[in-house]
Motif scaffolding. Structure first.
Motif, short mmCIF file in Angstrom:
data_model
loop_
_atom_site.label_atom_id
_atom_site.label_comp_id
_atom_site.label_asym_id
_atom_site.label_seq_id
_atom_site.Cartn_x
_atom_site.Cartn_y
_atom_site.Cartn_z
N GLY A 51 -5.15 3.72 -8.27
CA GLY A 51 -4.05 3.46 -9.19
C GLY A 51 -2.69 3.91 -8.69
N VAL A 89 -2.38 -2.20 -5.06
CA VAL A 89 -3.45 -2.86 -4.29
C VAL A 89 -4.77 -2.90 -5.06
CG1 VAL A 89 -4.87 -2.69 -2.19
CG2 VAL A 89 -2.39 -2.36 -2.05
N CYS A 104 -1.07 2.72 -6.21
CA CYS A 104 -0.28 1.53 -5.87
C CYS A 104 -0.98 0.31 -6.47
CB CYS A 104 -0.06 1.39 -4.36
SG CYS A 104 -1.52 0.86 -3.45
N GLN A 117 0.84 -1.20 0.00
CA GLN A 117 0.00 0.00 0.00
C GLN A 117 0.88 1.25 0.00
OE1 GLN A 117 -2.38 0.81 3.53
NE2 GLN A 117 -3.84 2.01 2.34
N LYS A 130 -9.66 2.64 -2.61
CA LYS A 130 -10.48 3.32 -3.63
C LYS A 130 -10.02 2.98 -5.04
CE LYS A 130 -12.78 5.69 -0.46
NZ LYS A 130 -13.16 4.62 0.46
#
Ligand code: SF4
Length: 154
Positions: free
Chosen positions: A63, A67, A65, A44, A60
């Motif tokens: 983009g 995740v 990272c 993250q 959310k």
């Protein structure tokens, strides 16, 4: 000291290599709901304020990272997904009855410890990338994760 550290790293790489080779040779396939994608918290973005350790879907998918892409993969394949916040919790989740195979993303040391703690499980271990040093803003090649999930899926 540096020599010792190097030795540990080579040992960890050795364990990861053995496990990944065994998984490949066995070629076992699993229903997606029995596959767990387990990744370490350091993927993250460190500046992200969303508490994904409480609930993964707090991400959310902006983009910034990887995740969000891992969650997209979870949703498109039907696999399970969990974030590892501590060795014990990660082990408990990995050892649950409904988990038959694991795609794990972490540093080499955590991966090799995890492999040894969950020896009966099928594992593909993917070392993270650490462009900012250990434990912060790490990354992983999404292609490798997708390939690993496809390799294990029935
Ligand atoms: S994709 Fe965006 S919202 Fe999700 S964890 Fe990364 S930085 Fe936070």
């Amino acid at each position: 000291m540096a020599k010792n550290k190097d030795k540990v790293r080579r040992f960890d790489k050795f364990i990861i290599g053995i496990k990944n080779t065994l998984t490949k040779l066995r070629g076992k396939k699993f229903p997606p709901q029995n596959i767990l994608l387990l990744f370490s918290h350091c993927l993250q973005k460190s500046k992200c304020k969303n508490k994904i350790t409480d609930e993964l879907d707090n991400c959310k998918r902006c983009g910034a990272c990887v995740v969000g892409s891992l969650l997209d993969l979870r949703d498109s394949t039907g696999i399970q997904c969990a974030i590892a916040t501590g060795g014990r919790l990660a082990k408990d989740r990995a050892m649950s009855e409904d988990v038959k195979a694991i795609v794990a993303i972490a540093c080499e040391q955590e991966l090799s410890e995890g492999i040894m703690a969950t020896f009966s499980k099928t594992v593909i271990a993917i070392p993270n990338q650490r462009p900012c040093g250990p434990c912060k803003d790490c990354n992983v090649e999404l292609d490798c994760v997708v390939k690993a999930v496809n390799k294990l899926t029935k």
